[in-house]
Design a protein around this motif. Structure first.
Motif, PDB file in Angstrom:
ATOM      1  N   ILE A  71      27.939 -18.263 -11.433  1.00  0.00           N
ATOM      2  CA  ILE A  71      28.941 -17.147 -10.743  1.00  0.00           C
ATOM      3  C   ILE A  71      30.179 -17.328 -11.358  1.00  0.00           C
ATOM      4  O   ILE A  71      30.999 -16.459 -11.705  1.00  0.00           O
ATOM      5  CB  ILE A  71      29.134 -17.517  -9.425  1.00  0.00           C
ATOM      6  N   LYS A  72      30.502 -18.784 -11.703  1.00  0.00           N
ATOM      7  CA  LYS A  72      31.879 -18.872 -12.591  1.00  0.00           C
ATOM      8  C   LYS A  72      31.706 -18.392 -13.906  1.00  0.00           C
ATOM      9  O   LYS A  72      32.970 -17.562 -14.396  1.00  0.00           O
ATOM     10  CB  LYS A  72      32.133 -20.331 -12.768  1.00  0.00           C
ATOM     11  N   GLY A  73      30.733 -18.211 -14.672  1.00  0.00           N
ATOM     12  CA  GLY A  73      30.651 -17.514 -15.961  1.00  0.00           C
ATOM     13  C   GLY A  73      30.707 -15.964 -15.838  1.00  0.00           C
ATOM     14  O   GLY A  73      31.066 -15.142 -16.807  1.00  0.00           O
ATOM     15  N   LEU A  74      30.003 -15.420 -14.741  1.00  0.00           N
ATOM     16  CA  LEU A  74      29.692 -14.115 -14.620  1.00  0.00           C
ATOM     17  C   LEU A  74      30.929 -13.293 -13.961  1.00  0.00           C
ATOM     18  O   LEU A  74      31.353 -12.167 -14.469  1.00  0.00           O
ATOM     19  CB  LEU A  74      28.364 -13.626 -14.033  1.00  0.00           C
ATOM     20  N   THR A  75      30.958 -13.499 -12.603  1.00  0.00           N
ATOM     21  CA  THR A  75      32.193 -12.835 -11.750  1.00  0.00           C
ATOM     22  C   THR A  75      33.301 -13.923 -11.257  1.00  0.00           C
ATOM     23  O   THR A  75      34.078 -13.072 -10.767  1.00  0.00           O
ATOM     24  CB  THR A  75      31.248 -12.557 -10.493  1.00  0.00           C
ATOM     25  N   ASP A  76      33.268 -14.897 -11.190  1.00  0.00           N
ATOM     26  CA  ASP A  76      34.188 -15.897 -10.872  1.00  0.00           C
ATOM     27  C   ASP A  76      34.608 -15.577  -9.039  1.00  0.00           C
ATOM     28  O   ASP A  76      35.631 -15.438  -8.605  1.00  0.00           O
ATOM     29  CB  ASP A  76      35.791 -15.391 -11.295  1.00  0.00           C
ATOM     30  N   GLY A  77      33.389 -15.125  -8.568  1.00  0.00           N
ATOM     31  CA  GLY A  77      33.351 -14.974  -7.116  1.00  0.00           C
ATOM     32  C   GLY A  77      33.580 -13.437  -6.909  1.00  0.00           C
ATOM     33  O   GLY A  77      33.398 -13.082  -5.662  1.00  0.00           O
ATOM     34  N   GLY A  78      33.838 -12.475  -7.914  1.00  0.00           N
ATOM     35  CA  GLY A  78      34.227 -11.085  -7.419  1.00  0.00           C
ATOM     36  C   GLY A  78      32.993 -10.226  -7.737  1.00  0.00           C
ATOM     37  O   GLY A  78      31.825 -10.857  -7.682  1.00  0.00           O
ATOM     38  N   PRO A  79      33.219  -8.902  -7.411  1.00  0.00           N
ATOM     39  CA  PRO A  79      34.801  -8.217  -7.136  1.00  0.00           C
ATOM     40  C   PRO A  79      34.977  -8.695  -5.766  1.00  0.00           C
ATOM     41  O   PRO A  79      34.245  -8.581  -4.804  1.00  0.00           O
ATOM     42  CB  PRO A  79      34.301  -6.802  -7.436  1.00  0.00           C
ATOM     43  N   GLY A  80      36.422  -8.921  -5.539  1.00  0.00           N
ATOM     44  CA  GLY A  80      36.659  -9.528  -4.135  1.00  0.00           C
ATOM     45  C   GLY A  80      36.174 -10.854  -4.078  1.00  0.00           C
ATOM     46  O   GLY A  80      36.393 -11.838  -4.580  1.00  0.00           O
ATOM     47  N   THR A  81      35.432 -10.876  -2.963  1.00  0.00           N
ATOM     48  CA  THR A  81      34.894 -11.997  -2.562  1.00  0.00           C
ATOM     49  C   THR A  81      33.054 -11.763  -2.404  1.00  0.00           C
ATOM     50  O   THR A  81      32.287 -12.688  -1.756  1.00  0.00           O
ATOM     51  CB  THR A  81      35.073 -12.859  -1.192  1.00  0.00           C
ATOM     52  N   LEU A 103      28.213  -3.798 -13.968  1.00  0.00           N
ATOM     53  CA  LEU A 103      27.347  -4.173 -12.723  1.00  0.00           C
ATOM     54  C   LEU A 103      28.181  -5.245 -12.195  1.00  0.00           C
ATOM     55  O   LEU A 103      28.353  -5.382 -10.964  1.00  0.00           O
ATOM     56  CB  LEU A 103      25.724  -4.674 -12.840  1.00  0.00           C
ATOM     57  N   LEU A 104      28.714  -5.972 -12.998  1.00  0.00           N
ATOM     58  CA  LEU A 104      29.667  -7.257 -12.547  1.00  0.00           C
ATOM     59  C   LEU A 104      30.911  -6.781 -11.683  1.00  0.00           C
ATOM     60  O   LEU A 104      31.414  -7.438 -10.859  1.00  0.00           O
ATOM     61  CB  LEU A 104      30.011  -8.098 -13.450  1.00  0.00           C
ATOM     62  N   ALA A 105      31.131  -5.437 -11.898  1.00  0.00           N
ATOM     63  CA  ALA A 105      32.342  -4.883 -11.025  1.00  0.00           C
ATOM     64  C   ALA A 105      31.900  -4.003  -9.873  1.00  0.00           C
ATOM     65  O   ALA A 105      32.975  -3.582  -9.145  1.00  0.00           O
ATOM     66  CB  ALA A 105      33.350  -4.128 -12.119  1.00  0.00           C
ATOM     67  N   ASN A 106      30.800  -3.949  -9.762  1.00  0.00           N
ATOM     68  CA  ASN A 106      30.170  -3.203  -8.600  1.00  0.00           C
ATOM     69  C   ASN A 106      29.913  -4.029  -7.466  1.00  0.00           C
ATOM     70  O   ASN A 106      28.906  -5.102  -7.395  1.00  0.00           O
ATOM     71  CB  ASN A 106      28.950  -2.523  -9.041  1.00  0.00           C
ATOM     72  N   GLU A 107      30.382  -4.028  -6.229  1.00  0.00           N
ATOM     73  CA  GLU A 107      30.143  -4.715  -5.091  1.00  0.00           C
ATOM     74  C   GLU A 107      29.017  -4.888  -4.737  1.00  0.00           C
ATOM     75  O   GLU A 107      28.587  -5.576  -4.047  1.00  0.00           O
ATOM     76  CB  GLU A 107      31.186  -4.172  -3.895  1.00  0.00           C
ATOM     77  N   ASN A 108      28.253  -3.666  -4.841  1.00  0.00           N
ATOM     78  CA  ASN A 108      26.661  -3.381  -4.246  1.00  0.00           C
ATOM     79  C   ASN A 108      25.886  -4.235  -5.168  1.00  0.00           C
ATOM     80  O   ASN A 108      24.734  -4.439  -4.789  1.00  0.00           O
ATOM     81  CB  ASN A 108      26.362  -2.024  -3.794  1.00  0.00           C
ATOM     82  N   ALA A 151      29.192 -23.175  -2.876  1.00  0.00           N
ATOM     83  CA  ALA A 151      29.637 -23.882  -3.539  1.00  0.00           C
ATOM     84  C   ALA A 151      30.908 -23.701  -4.295  1.00  0.00           C
ATOM     85  O   ALA A 151      31.896 -24.342  -4.333  1.00  0.00           O
ATOM     86  CB  ALA A 151      28.603 -24.473  -4.527  1.00  0.00           C
ATOM     87  N   PHE A 152      30.699 -22.513  -4.630  1.00  0.00           N
ATOM     88  CA  PHE A 152      31.923 -21.759  -5.410  1.00  0.00           C
ATOM     89  C   PHE A 152      33.144 -21.747  -4.300  1.00  0.00           C
ATOM     90  O   PHE A 152      34.270 -22.023  -5.003  1.00  0.00           O
ATOM     91  CB  PHE A 152      31.568 -20.474  -5.840  1.00  0.00           C
TER      92      PHE A 152
END
Length: 307
Positions: free
Chosen positions: A248-258, A165-170, A264-265
């Motif tokens: 956000i930092k631990g899961l996706t680092d702001g991704g996928p994309g933005t 799910l972390l790689a899915n933009e939706n 804050a991030f």
């Protein structure tokens, strides 16, 4: 022979006593404890905030020379699609998370204050996330989303769960919501438990005599009596979720994309990229918006509890 009836003499109205307001003497020991706190607050919070807002009117990179450019950074903010999308994500995330956290925490607290066995051990289990750092359990959930959940999705033949799910933009934003809810429910639950324990048991006994159902008790008795606690959780929660960063930092680092970049991030990422003054302008705008929201929430909750 006429007699004169003497009227009793009227007393002069007594003068109102003069109230002397004496200024209370402040003990020196108060200043002894107050000045260090003021100094630390000014040095670590007030001064950096003022300096940061001042730098937002420059083109500073955080070091070296800079020039004053006026309101250019602020004008550019409202034309930057990445900045606007970060605000959209942040407010959607905060709204959904605060609703889910309060709904789950409310009913958990309701169950843990009812007459069931093992309430104390259950309370201890449910507050475990409070003693774990958000960045730590975010990395744990990242492993679960990338490995365990995808293996389960492949086993049941779910196309959505077969990939992370972390790689899915939706769906990446909702994964962040799930993790934040998991870590935030315990603190909100404890506040609700404190609220439920202030409700007198006689109120429920009187309602049972009238033949009310548990649902009627919840709507007409419990909710009105703990409305102040609901307001506290809403205000504190929404403020915290607007500043979401660790998850956000631990899961996706702001991704996928933005897709999952909160305000804050985005601000911290800008500091790393040399956009110091630009992101300070972003922080100033975000601070003002947060203050306005907090004041509106306070006005709403005070108005609701005073009626």
């Amino acid at each position: 022979m006429s007699s004169t009836v003497q009227q009793p003499a009227q007393k002069a109205p007594a003068e109102a006593p003069t109230i002397v307001h004496r200024r209370r003497r402040v003990e020196p020991i108060y200043w002894f404890f107050l000045f260090p706190a003021i100094a630390v607050f000014t040095l670590l919070i007030t001064y950096p905030a003022i300096e940061g807002m001042t730098m937002s009117f420059t083109n500073s990179m955080g070091f070296g020379d800079f020039d004053w450019i006026g309101f250019r950074n602020y004008v550019a903010l409202f034309r930057d699609e990445n900045i606007l999308s970060s605000y959209g994500f942040t407010f959607l995330f905060a709204f959904v998370t605060v609703i889910l956290v309060n709904a789950i925490a409310f009913f958990l607290a309701l169950g843990l204050t009812s007459k069931i066995k093992f309430t104390n051990p259950l309370r201890a289990i449910f507050v475990i996330p409070m003693v774990i750092s958000a960045i730590i359990y975010s990395f744990v959930f990242k492993f679960l989303f990338n490995n365990s959940l995808t293996a389960f999705g492949q086993m049941i033949g779910s196309e959505t769960l077969s990939t992370s799910l972390l790689a899915n933009e939706n769906w990446a934003w909702f994964a962040v919501v799930i993790v934040t809810v998991w870590g935030s429910v315990p603190s909100a639950m404890l506040i609700y438990i404190a609220g439920f324990m202030t409700v007198p048991g006689e109120v429920y006994e009187a309602s049972s005599i009238d033949g009310t159902s548990p649902w009627q008790n919840l709507i007409h008795i419990t909710l009105p009596l703990v409305a102040g606690y609901v307001g506290i959780n809403m205000i504190i929660g929404f403020k915290n979720y607007l500043a979401v960063y660790d998850q956000i930092k631990g899961l996706t680092d702001g991704g996928p994309g933005t897709a999952t970049r909160s305000v804050a991030f985005t601000i911290f990422k800008g500091f790393e990229g040399g956009d110091y003054a630009y992101q300070m302008a972003n922080a100033a705008v975000f601070f003002i918006i947060t203050i306005i929201i907090a004041l509106l929430q306070l006005r709403f909750t005070r108005g609701g509890t005073s009626e």
